[in-house]
Write a protein that holds these residues in place. Structure first.
Motif, mmCIF file in Angstrom:
data_model
loop_
_atom_site.group_PDB
_atom_site.id
_atom_site.type_symbol
_atom_site.label_atom_id
_atom_site.label_comp_id
_atom_site.label_asym_id
_atom_site.label_seq_id
_atom_site.Cartn_x
_atom_site.Cartn_y
_atom_site.Cartn_z
ATOM 1 N N ASN A 572 0.809 -1.224 0.000
ATOM 2 C CA ASN A 572 0.000 0.000 0.000
ATOM 3 C C ASN A 572 0.840 1.269 0.000
ATOM 4 N N GLN A 573 2.078 1.198 -0.508
ATOM 5 C CA GLN A 573 2.944 2.376 -0.436
ATOM 6 C C GLN A 573 3.587 2.764 -1.765
ATOM 7 N N LEU A 574 3.363 2.025 -2.843
ATOM 8 C CA LEU A 574 4.045 2.331 -4.100
ATOM 9 C C LEU A 574 3.141 3.013 -5.123
ATOM 10 N N MET A 575 2.025 3.568 -4.673
ATOM 11 C CA MET A 575 1.142 4.342 -5.544
ATOM 12 C C MET A 575 0.487 5.427 -4.694
ATOM 13 N N ASP A 576 0.227 6.595 -5.308
ATOM 14 C CA ASP A 576 -0.473 7.643 -4.569
ATOM 15 C C ASP A 576 -1.207 8.553 -5.534
ATOM 16 N N MET A 577 -2.287 9.188 -5.015
ATOM 17 C CA MET A 577 -3.081 10.158 -5.772
ATOM 18 C C MET A 577 -2.738 11.565 -5.294
ATOM 19 N N ASN A 578 -2.668 12.493 -6.224
ATOM 20 C CA ASN A 578 -2.402 13.885 -5.882
ATOM 21 C C ASN A 578 -3.675 14.511 -5.300
ATOM 22 N N PRO A 579 -3.643 14.955 -4.038
ATOM 23 C CA PRO A 579 -4.856 15.549 -3.456
ATOM 24 C C PRO A 579 -5.196 16.913 -4.043
ATOM 25 N N HIS A 580 -4.255 17.496 -4.810
ATOM 26 C CA HIS A 580 -4.445 18.847 -5.331
ATOM 27 C C HIS A 580 -4.922 18.872 -6.784
ATOM 28 N N LYS A 581 -4.914 17.726 -7.463
ATOM 29 C CA LYS A 581 -5.224 17.724 -8.895
ATOM 30 C C LYS A 581 -5.909 16.423 -9.272
ATOM 31 N N ALA A 582 -7.066 16.506 -9.884
ATOM 32 C CA ALA A 582 -7.811 15.315 -10.285
ATOM 33 C C ALA A 582 -7.054 14.533 -11.351
ATOM 34 N N GLY A 583 -7.074 13.193 -11.228
ATOM 35 C CA GLY A 583 -6.505 12.326 -12.250
ATOM 36 C C GLY A 583 -5.004 12.232 -12.260
ATOM 37 N N LEU A 585 -1.596 10.774 -10.653
ATOM 38 C CA LEU A 585 -1.173 9.705 -9.753
ATOM 39 C C LEU A 585 0.261 9.300 -10.024
ATOM 40 N N LEU A 586 0.863 8.709 -8.985
ATOM 41 C CA LEU A 586 2.233 8.195 -9.023
ATOM 42 C C LEU A 586 2.216 6.681 -8.966
ATOM 43 N N ALA A 587 3.202 6.059 -9.617
ATOM 44 C CA ALA A 587 3.446 4.622 -9.475
ATOM 45 C C ALA A 587 4.950 4.404 -9.433
ATOM 46 N N GLY A 588 5.404 3.674 -8.418
ATOM 47 C CA GLY A 588 6.830 3.413 -8.279
ATOM 48 C C GLY A 588 7.147 1.947 -8.484
ATOM 49 N N GLU A 589 8.310 1.691 -9.076
ATOM 50 C CA GLU A 589 8.806 0.318 -9.223
ATOM 51 C C GLU A 589 10.109 0.220 -8.458
ATOM 52 N N ILE A 594 10.165 5.855 -11.015
ATOM 53 C CA ILE A 594 8.844 6.361 -10.649
ATOM 54 C C ILE A 594 8.222 6.969 -11.900
ATOM 55 N N TRP A 595 6.917 6.710 -12.081
ATOM 56 C CA TRP A 595 6.186 7.258 -13.211
ATOM 57 C C TRP A 595 4.994 8.062 -12.697
ATOM 58 N N GLN A 596 4.605 9.077 -13.469
ATOM 59 C CA GLN A 596 3.485 9.923 -13.105
ATOM 60 C C GLN A 596 2.535 10.069 -14.289
ATOM 61 N N SER A 597 1.248 10.002 -13.982
ATOM 62 C CA SER A 597 0.225 10.251 -14.995
ATOM 63 C C SER A 597 -0.601 11.444 -14.578
#
Length: 750
Positions: A572-583, A585-589, A594-597
């Motif tokens: 439960n720690q390698l992904m997160d949503m930005n609370p300031h901007k809709a849509g 998110l981060l994903a880490g390997e 780290i990748w961001q969409s």
């Protein structure tokens, strides 16, 4: 504004205690209400009320393997003197230590490192391999899983290796009535069967990262307290020895797959003593005489869930000196009280079957006739009527709780959801003072990631782990009865993280580990979790699994058990949503970046340039990613070994935030960020100790976004394996979860 963790920097145990497989029991030689239990992952526990409740005894321990206890002993001469043997294997190296306590287990210090032990290995549930001479309090003997047998002649302060070969010792015992007589039994390679692991092409020794240590079990005898030795017999493996108080030449032994055997000549020859026991191959690891009725003996085969035609609580009794046996009682659920409700769901609805699963030890109360104790996979139970009925005290303070993660409710203060390797999730609404179960599903035995919906109050989404390494995402609504699977995943897949987009109601994301060709990746639901689709997230072409170095990271570096992939690795720690901007998110390997969409997962950009992936060795891997709750554009990344890093420009550049000291290692195994005062983040991060990084347990927090840091003193807890930390929605209550050491609660005061 001044912050502190109250009271006086101290965190308190939550209502989820530590624990694992309880593999051994001792009773205090002078106080019958005091019991000690040893555990494969959580150290040593003490009960002061006859097994009703338990407390941990791990002060002074510094390494994670110090909590993996293979054996312990108490001196009957000086009951405040205790010993524990602990260790594990990593990268084909066995680690081990003997610790001593001079204050009844309240604190410990290391006295010997010459032996390797395997506290979570295939011999963990057998006899004690350390013993204090009943006639000479200064003589102590211990036999390792590796390293041979050692003797101390100054009450455990210094040790010397004996002349015995470096075999795999299963029991070490002084004769209670014959001065100087010391027995040592070994276990053969062939009897290391583990029905919970598939050895595959490597064989069981390869799986254990071990080498051959003996084709046959052996029993050795010393008549001079370990100075010289004779080989008595070769053949059976000796898991536990028991001495007949009526005849000093008569011994009984639990010989694993060889069953129960007896000797009438001091251990030189052995005969089967299994008349009346279960037919067919059964594994036996415990045999005990009733000190109040010497002709009465007890034993139990090692029942596992997949075994058929075995009584629910397979406790056998002999009334004629272990010549003939019979089942003590056919137990039903009505015969049991004080056993946690979660035991029903994993054993076909039968609590009695769970109570008898994997019995490792039976002991007879030396002070109270008819009072028995047993320990098993779940905890410790006691009987006051000779084994006809059993009580468990809800295993207070001692549970099978190797926790994975903690998630906070975004709306309700003090509400958290906890996941763990052997149970469905649990929820607290009072900051950890009490917990209740969320429902599991048939075929699933553990849980990984979880999210408590903010947009849809009462809805929980959580990952469940199956018996065959399958997984699913389950949905449950408060008051709605049963959980249901909303995304079923194949074998080898695992729900690493779950998040809700707080700016797009009804939108959720799931990070799935495993083979990419089998479906691993980032998933999205736009309908409240009812249906899921895979996003466009794809790591580089050379990455075939998430994580990329899956076997090494999960089995060698992070897992509590080296051969059980995804057993309390943390999630439960390698992904997160930005609370300031809709849509967004981060994903880490773990090893690749780290990748961001910024468009709900339809496109992804690499933002990991400049981070210390595998810097200085393979142990520097990414463990957590998070957006700042206070500052748009700020991102955190935590690493094993390399600490906490921060970017203030959405990942275009990075700098190290903690620790500041050059070259100091810190394993960010758990991290949480909350809103602080004056626009700064309130940060809490924890480091679990690891053999591969030579680090110790540590917890630090910052009230000013990382400019300054304070540390929490927690030496009384030992080498804590931190796995998750969550701040509640107000940033005031904190829940921290661990692998085996329980959950802890704190309050942030301002």
């Amino acid at each position: 504004m001044v912050y502190s963790i109250s009271p006086a920097g101290e965190w308190l145990p939550a209502a989820l205690g530590g624990g694992g497989y309880i593999t051994g029991l001792l009773q205090h030689p002078a106080d019958g209400r005091v019991l000690y239990a040893r555990c494969d992952v959580a150290g040593v526990f003490r009960s002061r009320d006859g097994g009703e409740s338990w407390e941990t005894l791990n002060r002074g321990l510094t390494q994670a393997y110090h909590h993996q206890v293979q054996s312990f002993a108490i001196s009957r001469h000086h009951p405040e003197v205790m010993f524990r043997c602990c260790g594990e294997v990593r990268s084909r190296t066995f680690y081990g230590a003997v610790h001593k306590s001079a204050d009844g287990g309240n604190s410990w210090y290391e006295v010997c490192s010459g032996m390797g032990f395997y506290g979570n290995g295939p011999t963990r549930m057998y006899g004690e391999v350390i013993a204090v001479d009943p006639f000479h309090p200064r003589i102590v003997a211990a036999g390792g899983y590796t390293g041979g047998l050692w003797i101390s002649r100054d009450e455990g302060e210094s040790w010397e290796q004996s002349s015995l070969p470096e075999e795999r010792f299963g029991c070490v015992a002084f004769h209670p009535d014959q001065p100087g007589m010391l027995y040592a039994g070994t276990i053969s390679d062939e009897e290391l069967n583990m029905d919970y692991a598939d050895p595959g092409e490597y064989g069981i020794l390869g799986l254990l990262q071990d080498r051959p240590r003996g084709k046959a079990g052996k029993l050795y005898l010393s008549c001079d307290s370990g100075q010289s030795w004779d080989l008595l017999v070769e053949g059976p493996s000796f898991a536990e020895l028991s001495f007949d108080s009526r005849d000093p030449q008569r011994l009984l032994a639990a010989c694993i797959w060889g069953g129960i055997k007896s000797s009438s000549d001091g251990g030189r020859t052995w005969q089967s003593a299994g008349a009346g026991l279960l037919k067919g191959e059964q594994r036996y690891g415990t045999i005990v005489q009733d000190s109040h009725i010497p002709q009465r003996w007890y034993t139990a085969p090692d029942l596992r869930p997949q075994m058929k035609d075995i009584p629910p609580v397979p406790l056998y009794i002999s009334e004629d000196g272990a010549e003939h046996w019979k089942l003590l009682h056919i137990h039903k659920d009505a015969d049991l009280s004080g056993f946690p409700a979660y035991m029903d769901s994993f054993n076909g609805g039968s609590r009695a079957s769970a109570a008898g699963w994997a019995i490792s030890k039976i002991i007879v109360d030396r002070f109270t006739p008819g009072r028995l104790y047993l320990c098993n996979w779940y905890g410790v139970a006691y009987s006051g009527d000779g084994g006809l009925t059993w009580q468990a005290g809800e295993f207070r303070g001692l549970e099978t709780t190797c926790m994975e993660a903690a998630a906070a409710d975004k709306q309700q203060p003090g509400k958290f959801c906890v996941t763990m390797a052997d149970h469905s999730p649990k929820v607290t609404e009072d900051g950890g003072l009490s917990f209740r179960n969320l429902p599991g599903l048939p075929g699933y035995s553990g849980s990984s990631a979880a999210v408590i919906s903010a947009a849809d109050p009462g809805l929980y989404l959580y990952g469940l782990i199956g018996h065959t390494r399958n997984a699913c995402i389950a949905a449950y609504r408060e008051g709605g009865g049963q959980a249901r699977a909303v995304l079923t995943l194949g074998s080898g897949l695992f729900v690493q993280a779950l998040r809700e987009d707080g700016n797009q109601p009804g939108t959720y994301y799931a990070y799935v580990d495993g083979s990419i060709s089998a479906g691993a990746g980032i998933y999205r639901s736009r309908d409240g979790g009812a249906s899921w689709e895979r996003t466009a997230f794809r790591p580089p072409a050379h990455v075939e699994t998430l994580p990329h170095q899956k076997r090494w990271i999960e089995a060698e570096l992070l897992s509590v058990v080296v051969y059980q992939v995804k057993n309390a690795c943390g999630s439960n720690q390698l992904m997160d949503m930005n609370p300031h901007k809709a849509g967004q998110l981060l994903a880490g390997e773990a090893t690749e970046g780290i990748w961001q969409s910024s468009n709900s997962g339809d496109n992804w950009d690499f933002i990991g340039e400049g981070l210390p992936f595998q810097r200085g060795g393979p142990a520097s891997v990414l463990s957590t990613v998070a957006y700042s709750p206070s500052r748009p554009g700020t991102i955190y990344a935590g690493f094993i070994s390399e600490g906490l890093w921060r970017s203030n420009d959405y990942g275009q550049s990075w700098h190290k935030l903690f620790p500041a000291a050059e070259g100091r290692l810190f394993n960010v195994s758990a991290f949480s960020a909350g809103r602080g005062e004056y626009g700064e983040d309130l940060l809490i991060l924890a480091s679990e100790p690891m053999v591969r990084t030579s680090t110790e347990s540590e917890l630090a927090w910052s009230r000013d976004g990382g400019a300054t840091w304070d540390r929490w003193e927690h030496a009384s807890l030992g080498a804590v394996r931190w796995k998750g930390i969550a701040l509640d929605c107000e940033g005031r209550q904190v829940l921290a979860v661990t692998c085996g050491n329980g959950a802890f609660r704190g309050t942030i005061s301002r």
